[in-house]
Design an enzyme around this catalytic site. Structure first.
Site, PDB file in Angstrom:
ATOM      1  N   LYS A 142       2.131   7.948   3.558  1.00  0.00           N
ATOM      2  CA  LYS A 142       1.971   6.519   3.818  1.00  0.00           C
ATOM      3  C   LYS A 142       1.501   6.240   5.245  1.00  0.00           C
ATOM      4  O   LYS A 142       1.750   5.153   5.777  1.00  0.00           O
ATOM      5  CB  LYS A 142       3.288   5.783   3.570  1.00  0.00           C
ATOM      6  CG  LYS A 142       3.639   5.619   2.099  1.00  0.00           C
ATOM      7  CD  LYS A 142       4.802   4.666   1.946  1.00  0.00           C
ATOM      8  CE  LYS A 142       5.118   4.425   0.487  1.00  0.00           C
ATOM      9  NZ  LYS A 142       6.188   3.422   0.303  1.00  0.00           N
ATOM     10  N   ASN A 158       6.961   1.806  -4.946  1.00  0.00           N
ATOM     11  CA  ASN A 158       7.550   1.140  -6.106  1.00  0.00           C
ATOM     12  C   ASN A 158       6.773   1.364  -7.399  1.00  0.00           C
ATOM     13  O   ASN A 158       7.341   1.749  -8.419  1.00  0.00           O
ATOM     14  CB  ASN A 158       7.672  -0.360  -5.825  1.00  0.00           C
ATOM     15  CG  ASN A 158       8.757  -0.666  -4.822  1.00  0.00           C
ATOM     16  OD1 ASN A 158       9.792  -0.009  -4.800  1.00  0.00           O
ATOM     17  ND2 ASN A 158       8.530  -1.658  -3.987  1.00  0.00           N
ATOM     18  N   PRO A 208       0.825  -1.211   0.000  1.00  0.00           N
ATOM     19  CA  PRO A 208       0.000   0.000   0.000  1.00  0.00           C
ATOM     20  C   PRO A 208       0.859   1.261   0.000  1.00  0.00           C
ATOM     21  O   PRO A 208       1.806   1.377   0.774  1.00  0.00           O
ATOM     22  CB  PRO A 208      -0.816  -0.132   1.290  1.00  0.00           C
ATOM     23  CG  PRO A 208      -0.772  -1.576   1.637  1.00  0.00           C
ATOM     24  CD  PRO A 208       0.548  -2.071   1.150  1.00  0.00           C
ATOM     25  N   GLU A 209       0.531   2.196  -0.873  1.00  0.00           N
ATOM     26  CA  GLU A 209       1.250   3.464  -0.960  1.00  0.00           C
ATOM     27  C   GLU A 209       0.288   4.605  -0.674  1.00  0.00           C
ATOM     28  O   GLU A 209      -0.825   4.387  -0.209  1.00  0.00           O
ATOM     29  CB  GLU A 209       1.917   3.575  -2.334  1.00  0.00           C
ATOM     30  CG  GLU A 209       2.871   2.416  -2.608  1.00  0.00           C
ATOM     31  CD  GLU A 209       3.540   2.477  -3.960  1.00  0.00           C
ATOM     32  OE1 GLU A 209       3.524   3.549  -4.589  1.00  0.00           O
ATOM     33  OE2 GLU A 209       4.093   1.452  -4.407  1.00  0.00           O
ATOM     34  N   ARG A 222     -42.316 -29.112 -36.338  1.00  0.00           N
ATOM     35  CA  ARG A 222     -41.039 -28.685 -36.884  1.00  0.00           C
ATOM     36  C   ARG A 222     -41.230 -27.429 -37.700  1.00  0.00           C
ATOM     37  O   ARG A 222     -42.121 -27.355 -38.532  1.00  0.00           O
ATOM     38  CB  ARG A 222     -40.468 -29.806 -37.743  1.00  0.00           C
ATOM     39  CG  ARG A 222     -39.097 -29.483 -38.315  1.00  0.00           C
ATOM     40  CD  ARG A 222     -38.580 -30.643 -39.117  1.00  0.00           C
ATOM     41  NE  ARG A 222     -38.386 -31.821 -38.283  1.00  0.00           N
ATOM     42  CZ  ARG A 222     -38.320 -33.055 -38.756  1.00  0.00           C
ATOM     43  NH1 ARG A 222     -38.437 -33.291 -40.043  1.00  0.00           N
ATOM     44  NH2 ARG A 222     -38.143 -34.059 -37.927  1.00  0.00           N
TER      45      ARG A 222
END
Length: 338
Positions: free
Chosen positions: A54, A176, A2-3, A287
């Site tokens: 963060k 990242n 998590p950022e 049919r």
């Protein structure tokens, strides 16, 4: 991991999910967590959250008349690699719920849980942001930009730009995947010296002849590295909001559709099978037109292969055929047999 955007979305989730809830009792910590105990107990309190970089701050605020009387308590969380908040029924606690806040009766008994599978997440009592962290790239952009450009002489900027972007003293909230996206958009080599990349931003000044709208348009079309450190996390937050809305719409399905969605693909009836199942069964006399074998009277009849005339076909016993090996043609390609 998590950022900054994920912490910001987590704070929004806590505020939206807990806005109408009243919590009560003690705060419960799992026995395996090494984080500190939370000495808080109240018969009625509310929970709110805010994020910075963060970190996420959780505030427990007792309601008027709640017992025992005490001041609000603040906790600051860092999510580590797998931290998150979940609101679940009290009887269905997640396996790795290391801190739990329970709702007070009446109403359904729920639990707000801090879930962390890898146990790298941390919480601190007191509510103070971790010292040394810079301004938030998402919510404090001007302070963040000034902090970076004012401290370019720091040794942190002797390193490659890919390493400097992870220094939370200057890029609080960048991790990242964000640094990779930012460097990719600007086509900056990741091992370029950070100072040489950022010093160019000090010398860049917009032309005084440009109007305000022209300056804004220029920034939007050609953002620099520090501007992308703000706008890319903002994009992630907006995408997170959209996905959450889609999930909430998906929960508003009929019971039949929910059962079908829960089945594996091999067992879930398709739309075509459902339509066939609802149609009445047809008999041979019903049919539809155009399905007869003699639809086109001028079409040549194709003889059935594999039938032998005579007694062998009638008796059902056939001799095995002798299979001749295919002999390749000796004629060169492109010539016709005459």
């Amino acid at each position: 991991m998590p950022e900054g955007p994920e912490l910001h979305l987590a704070s929004q989730f806590v505020n939206e999910a807990c806005r109408a809830l009243v919590f009560g009792g003690c705060v419960e910590k799992s026995s395996v967590s090494r984080n500190p105990e939370v000495p808080f107990e109240s018969s009625a309190y509310r929970i709110s959250a805010s994020a910075r970089g963060k970190e996420l701050r959780l505030i427990l605020s007792p309601l008027p008349g709640a017992q025992p009387q005490q001041e609000p308590l603040a906790l600051v969380f860092r999510f580590g690699m797998s931290g998150s908040f979940q609101l679940v029924p009290r009887e269905e606690l997640p396996r790795h719920a290391h801190l739990r806040f329970y709702t007070a009766p009446p109403g359904p008994r729920l639990a707000l849980c801090f879930v962390d599978i890898r146990r790298f997440g941390r919480w601190d009592l007191g509510g103070k942001w971790q010292p040394g962290r810079g301004p938030c790239v998402l919510q404090e952009y001007q302070q963040f930009r000034e902090n970076v450009l004012r401290n370019l002489a720091d040794k942190a900027f002797d390193r490659p730009i890919c390493e400097a972007l992870l220094d939370q003293r200057f890029f609080n909230g960048i991790g990242n995947y964000l640094r990779a996206e930012i460097l990719y958009r600007l086509k900056i080599p990741p091992f370029e010296k950070a100072r040489s990349v950022l010093e160019a931003l000090q010398q860049h000044r917009p032309s005084p002849e440009l109007t305000l709208s022209q300056k804004i348009r220029t920034k939007l079309q050609n953002p620099d590295l520090l501007e992308l450190c703000h706008s890319v996390p903002k994009e992630v937050v907006q995408l997170g909001r959209k996905s959450r809305k889609k999930k909430s719409k998906a929960t508003q399905l009929s019971p039949e559709d929910r059962v079908e969605d829960a089945l594996p693909p091999s067992k879930a009836p398709s739309r075509t099978r459902r339509a066939k199942r609802d149609l009445p069964k047809r008999t041979a006399t019903q049919r539809p037109e155009g399905t007869s074998l003699q639809q086109d009277p001028e079409a040549p009849t194709v003889p059935k292969k594999g039938r032998r005339k005579g007694r062998q076909a009638a008796s059902g016993h056939c001799r095995p055929r002798k299979v001749k090996a295919d002999i390749p043609s000796l004629e060169p390609e492109g010539t016709s047999a005459s």
